[in-house]
Design a protein around this motif. Structure first.
Motif, PDB file in Angstrom:
ATOM      1  N   VAL A   1      74.285  61.846  92.509  1.00  0.00           N
ATOM      2  CA  VAL A   1      72.861  62.120  92.729  1.00  0.00           C
ATOM      3  C   VAL A   1      72.682  63.374  93.576  1.00  0.00           C
ATOM      4  CG1 VAL A   1      70.816  61.257  93.942  1.00  0.00           C
ATOM      5  CG2 VAL A   1      72.075  59.758  92.392  1.00  0.00           C
ATOM      6  N   MET A   2      73.510  63.531  94.618  1.00  0.00           N
ATOM      7  CA  MET A   2      73.417  64.732  95.441  1.00  0.00           C
ATOM      8  C   MET A   2      73.771  65.979  94.643  1.00  0.00           C
ATOM      9  SD  MET A   2      75.289  65.725  99.047  1.00  0.00           S
ATOM     10  CE  MET A   2      76.908  65.940  98.301  1.00  0.00           C
ATOM     11  N   GLU A   3      74.825  65.864  93.823  1.00  0.00           N
ATOM     12  CA  GLU A   3      75.268  67.025  93.035  1.00  0.00           C
ATOM     13  C   GLU A   3      74.161  67.529  92.116  1.00  0.00           C
ATOM     14  OE1 GLU A   3      78.462  68.207  89.519  1.00  0.00           O
ATOM     15  OE2 GLU A   3      78.553  66.227  90.452  1.00  0.00           O
ATOM     16  N   HIS A   4      73.433  66.614  91.497  1.00  0.00           N
ATOM     17  CA  HIS A   4      72.442  66.991  90.500  1.00  0.00           C
ATOM     18  C   HIS A   4      71.013  66.981  91.042  1.00  0.00           C
ATOM     19  CE1 HIS A   4      75.911  65.637  88.000  1.00  0.00           C
ATOM     20  NE2 HIS A   4      75.582  66.714  87.327  1.00  0.00           N
ATOM     21  N   ALA A   5      70.872  66.878  92.371  1.00  0.00           N
ATOM     22  CA  ALA A   5      69.537  66.799  92.959  1.00  0.00           C
ATOM     23  C   ALA A   5      68.756  68.084  92.718  1.00  0.00           C
ATOM     24  CB  ALA A   5      69.645  66.524  94.454  1.00  0.00           C
ATOM     25  N   GLU A   6      67.593  67.948  92.125  1.00  0.00           N
ATOM     26  CA  GLU A   6      66.680  69.072  91.956  1.00  0.00           C
ATOM     27  C   GLU A   6      65.536  69.011  92.957  1.00  0.00           C
ATOM     28  OE1 GLU A   6      65.428  69.033  87.917  1.00  0.00           O
ATOM     29  OE2 GLU A   6      67.422  69.548  87.121  1.00  0.00           O
ATOM     30  N   SER A   7      65.539  67.946  93.755  1.00  0.00           N
ATOM     31  CA  SER A   7      64.507  67.748  94.753  1.00  0.00           C
ATOM     32  C   SER A   7      65.085  66.904  95.875  1.00  0.00           C
ATOM     33  CB  SER A   7      63.293  67.039  94.132  1.00  0.00           C
ATOM     34  OG  SER A   7      62.395  66.583  95.129  1.00  0.00           O
ATOM     35  N   SER A   8      64.549  67.095  97.085  1.00  0.00           N
ATOM     36  CA  SER A   8      64.963  66.266  98.213  1.00  0.00           C
ATOM     37  C   SER A   8      64.041  65.064  98.391  1.00  0.00           C
ATOM     38  CB  SER A   8      64.967  67.100  99.499  1.00  0.00           C
ATOM     39  OG  SER A   8      63.670  67.633  99.753  1.00  0.00           O
ATOM     40  N   ASP A   9      63.094  64.877  97.479  1.00  0.00           N
ATOM     41  CA  ASP A   9      62.185  63.745  97.540  1.00  0.00           C
ATOM     42  C   ASP A   9      62.963  62.446  97.362  1.00  0.00           C
ATOM     43  OD1 ASP A   9      59.363  62.541  97.344  1.00  0.00           O
ATOM     44  OD2 ASP A   9      60.319  61.844  95.491  1.00  0.00           O
ATOM     45  N   VAL A  10      62.752  61.501  98.267  1.00  0.00           N
ATOM     46  CA  VAL A  10      63.556  60.288  98.258  1.00  0.00           C
ATOM     47  C   VAL A  10      63.345  59.471  96.987  1.00  0.00           C
ATOM     48  CG1 VAL A  10      61.843  58.913  99.532  1.00  0.00           C
ATOM     49  CG2 VAL A  10      64.273  58.278  99.616  1.00  0.00           C
ATOM     50  N   GLU A  11      62.138  59.453  96.446  1.00  0.00           N
ATOM     51  CA  GLU A  11      61.893  58.653  95.249  1.00  0.00           C
ATOM     52  C   GLU A  11      62.581  59.254  94.024  1.00  0.00           C
ATOM     53  OE1 GLU A  11      60.817  55.747  95.416  1.00  0.00           O
ATOM     54  OE2 GLU A  11      60.158  55.869  97.498  1.00  0.00           O
ATOM     55  N   ARG A  12      62.644  60.568  93.961  1.00  0.00           N
ATOM     56  CA  ARG A  12      63.341  61.190  92.835  1.00  0.00           C
ATOM     57  C   ARG A  12      64.853  60.971  92.949  1.00  0.00           C
ATOM     58  NH1 ARG A  12      61.054  67.086  91.387  1.00  0.00           N
ATOM     59  NH2 ARG A  12      62.525  66.702  89.670  1.00  0.00           N
ATOM     60  N   LEU A  13      65.370  61.014  94.170  1.00  0.00           N
ATOM     61  CA  LEU A  13      66.788  60.719  94.365  1.00  0.00           C
ATOM     62  C   LEU A  13      67.073  59.256  94.028  1.00  0.00           C
ATOM     63  CD1 LEU A  13      67.415  62.574  97.756  1.00  0.00           C
ATOM     64  CD2 LEU A  13      68.134  63.328  95.482  1.00  0.00           C
ATOM     65  N   TRP A  14      66.177  58.357  94.443  1.00  0.00           N
ATOM     66  CA  TRP A  14      66.360  56.941  94.164  1.00  0.00           C
ATOM     67  C   TRP A  14      66.317  56.661  92.665  1.00  0.00           C
ATOM     68  CZ3 TRP A  14      68.517  52.915  95.964  1.00  0.00           C
ATOM     69  CH2 TRP A  14      68.191  51.639  95.523  1.00  0.00           C
TER      70      TRP A  14
ATOM     71  N   ARG B   1      69.660  51.978  98.995  1.00  0.00           N
ATOM     72  CA  ARG B   1      68.387  52.596  99.390  1.00  0.00           C
ATOM     73  C   ARG B   1      68.530  53.289 100.739  1.00  0.00           C
ATOM     74  NH1 ARG B   1      63.351  54.145  97.203  1.00  0.00           N
ATOM     75  NH2 ARG B   1      62.123  54.729  99.025  1.00  0.00           N
ATOM     76  N   SER B   2      69.214  52.648 101.685  1.00  0.00           N
ATOM     77  CA  SER B   2      69.419  53.244 103.000  1.00  0.00           C
ATOM     78  C   SER B   2      70.214  54.541 102.898  1.00  0.00           C
ATOM     79  CB  SER B   2      70.147  52.247 103.913  1.00  0.00           C
ATOM     80  OG  SER B   2      70.405  52.825 105.177  1.00  0.00           O
ATOM     81  N   LEU B   3      71.282  54.541 102.084  1.00  0.00           N
ATOM     82  CA  LEU B   3      72.078  55.756 101.898  1.00  0.00           C
ATOM     83  C   LEU B   3      71.241  56.865 101.266  1.00  0.00           C
ATOM     84  CD1 LEU B   3      75.414  54.206 100.515  1.00  0.00           C
ATOM     85  CD2 LEU B   3      74.989  55.042 102.829  1.00  0.00           C
ATOM     86  N   THR B   4      70.412  56.497 100.303  1.00  0.00           N
ATOM     87  CA  THR B   4      69.571  57.485  99.615  1.00  0.00           C
ATOM     88  C   THR B   4      68.549  58.073 100.573  1.00  0.00           C
ATOM     89  OG1 THR B   4      69.835  56.236  97.549  1.00  0.00           O
ATOM     90  CG2 THR B   4      68.062  57.863  97.631  1.00  0.00           C
ATOM     91  N   GLU B   5      67.957  57.248 101.414  1.00  0.00           N
ATOM     92  CA  GLU B   5      66.980  57.752 102.379  1.00  0.00           C
ATOM     93  C   GLU B   5      67.637  58.690 103.385  1.00  0.00           C
ATOM     94  OE1 GLU B   5      65.267  54.205 103.952  1.00  0.00           O
ATOM     95  OE2 GLU B   5      63.914  53.911 102.225  1.00  0.00           O
ATOM     96  N   ALA B   6      68.859  58.357 103.807  1.00  0.00           N
ATOM     97  CA  ALA B   6      69.579  59.234 104.735  1.00  0.00           C
ATOM     98  C   ALA B   6      69.922  60.570 104.067  1.00  0.00           C
ATOM     99  CB  ALA B   6      70.848  58.547 105.231  1.00  0.00           C
ATOM    100  N   LEU B   7      70.353  60.512 102.803  1.00  0.00           N
ATOM    101  CA  LEU B   7      70.651  61.736 102.067  1.00  0.00           C
ATOM    102  C   LEU B   7      69.397  62.594 101.921  1.00  0.00           C
ATOM    103  CD1 LEU B   7      72.444  63.572 100.341  1.00  0.00           C
ATOM    104  CD2 LEU B   7      71.944  62.077  98.379  1.00  0.00           C
ATOM    105  N   ALA B   8      68.282  61.978 101.585  1.00  0.00           N
ATOM    106  CA  ALA B   8      67.027  62.711 101.437  1.00  0.00           C
ATOM    107  C   ALA B   8      66.647  63.393 102.743  1.00  0.00           C
ATOM    108  CB  ALA B   8      65.916  61.766 100.986  1.00  0.00           C
ATOM    109  N   GLU B   9      66.819  62.683 103.860  1.00  0.00           N
ATOM    110  CA  GLU B   9      66.485  63.275 105.160  1.00  0.00           C
ATOM    111  C   GLU B   9      67.365  64.487 105.451  1.00  0.00           C
ATOM    112  OE1 GLU B   9      66.887  61.904 109.751  1.00  0.00           O
ATOM    113  OE2 GLU B   9      65.682  60.591 108.456  1.00  0.00           O
ATOM    114  N   TYR B  10      68.673  64.354 105.145  1.00  0.00           N
ATOM    115  CA  TYR B  10      69.559  65.506 105.364  1.00  0.00           C
ATOM    116  C   TYR B  10      69.114  66.708 104.523  1.00  0.00           C
ATOM    117  CZ  TYR B  10      73.416  68.704 105.112  1.00  0.00           C
ATOM    118  OH  TYR B  10      74.157  69.866 105.146  1.00  0.00           O
ATOM    119  N   LEU B  11      68.854  66.481 103.243  1.00  0.00           N
ATOM    120  CA  LEU B  11      68.465  67.576 102.358  1.00  0.00           C
ATOM    121  C   LEU B  11      67.147  68.206 102.812  1.00  0.00           C
ATOM    122  CD1 LEU B  11      69.381  66.038  98.876  1.00  0.00           C
ATOM    123  CD2 LEU B  11      70.680  67.712 100.191  1.00  0.00           C
TER     124      LEU B  11
END
Length: 228
Positions: free
Chosen positions: A18-31, A57-67
């Motif tokens: 998900v991080m590799e292909h992230a086009e947005s740092s929005d948590v819902e799009r990552l989720w 979900r917790s990991l995704t929210e932390a990743l979104a915050e970092y991005l």
């Protein structure tokens, strides 16, 4: 030591993807990316699946915050999942780097995402072999995403399983190697290569064998015999 696939390692693979292909740092799009790959995980019990989804979900929210912090701080992503390969004597190091970033000060930093619970100490970070291998690759010009002549800023982990100082993540840093530390790590790599190429391999009990959060399966070999 051996290893085997489990839910935690499978979830880690998904978060990395998900991080590799992230086009947005929005948590819902990552989720949404995590949710799309969720059926790949084999989870037998309903209660376990619920617990793993909360963890994911917790990991995704932390990743979104970092991005998001990275973007707000003026950072620039230079590459994701950039492969490298270098040869040094009998040793060959190769693999992917999760992210190649340029910070607001212009320094290029190699980033490795971690979803496990282990947090290396400051001393362990200074000697962290994975990050040190990335530094050797950068010095050799073997990481294509690093521009020629760029200022180099070392390497770091982004740990999304726990936070510090009010953030949901941690980012322990391995400072840029000077010549002495670079040559010391090269000697370590060479010694490992010579050992692996030898006719006799001496197995040593190391951190991997007994670490509580490692994926190794070697505890059965290092626990003493029990008799009645």
């Amino acid at each position: 030591g051996g290893g085997s696939s489990n839910v935690s390692s499978g979830l880690g693979t998904i978060i990395h993807d998900v991080m590799e292909h992230a086009e947005s740092s929005d948590v819902e799009r990552l989720w949404a990316g995590v949710d799309a790959r969720w059926p790949e995980l084999v989870i037998e019990a309903g209660w376990q699946e619920a617990a793993e989804r909360r963890k994911a979900r917790s990991l995704t929210e932390a990743l979104a915050e970092y991005l998001q912090d990275f973007e707000r701080g003026g950072g620039e992503l230079l590459g994701a999942e950039t492969g490298f390969e270098i040869a040094d004597g009998r040793a060959r190091l190769r693999g992917p780097t999760d992210r190649v970033e340029r910070d607001a000060d212009g320094a290029v930093v190699i980033v490795d995402l971690k979803t496990g619970r282990a947090v290396p100490s400051a001393a362990a970070m200074a000697e962290h072999p994975q990050l040190a291998a990335y530094q050797l690759a950068v010095d050799a010009g073997a990481v294509p995403a690093v521009p020629q002549g760029a200022e180099l800023g070392g390497a770091k982990l982004v740990i999304v399983s726990s936070g510090v100082r009010g953030k949901r993540y941690r980012e322990p840093v391995q400072e840029r190697f000077d010549e002495e530390r670079r040559e010391a790590f090269r000697a370590r790599v060479q010694a490992a290569a010579e050992g692996m190429a030898g006719r006799v391999f001496l197995a040593r009990i190391d951190e991997h064998c007994l670490a509580p959060h490692a994926f190794g399966d070697c505890k059965v070999h290092v626990i003493g015999e029990v008799s009645g």
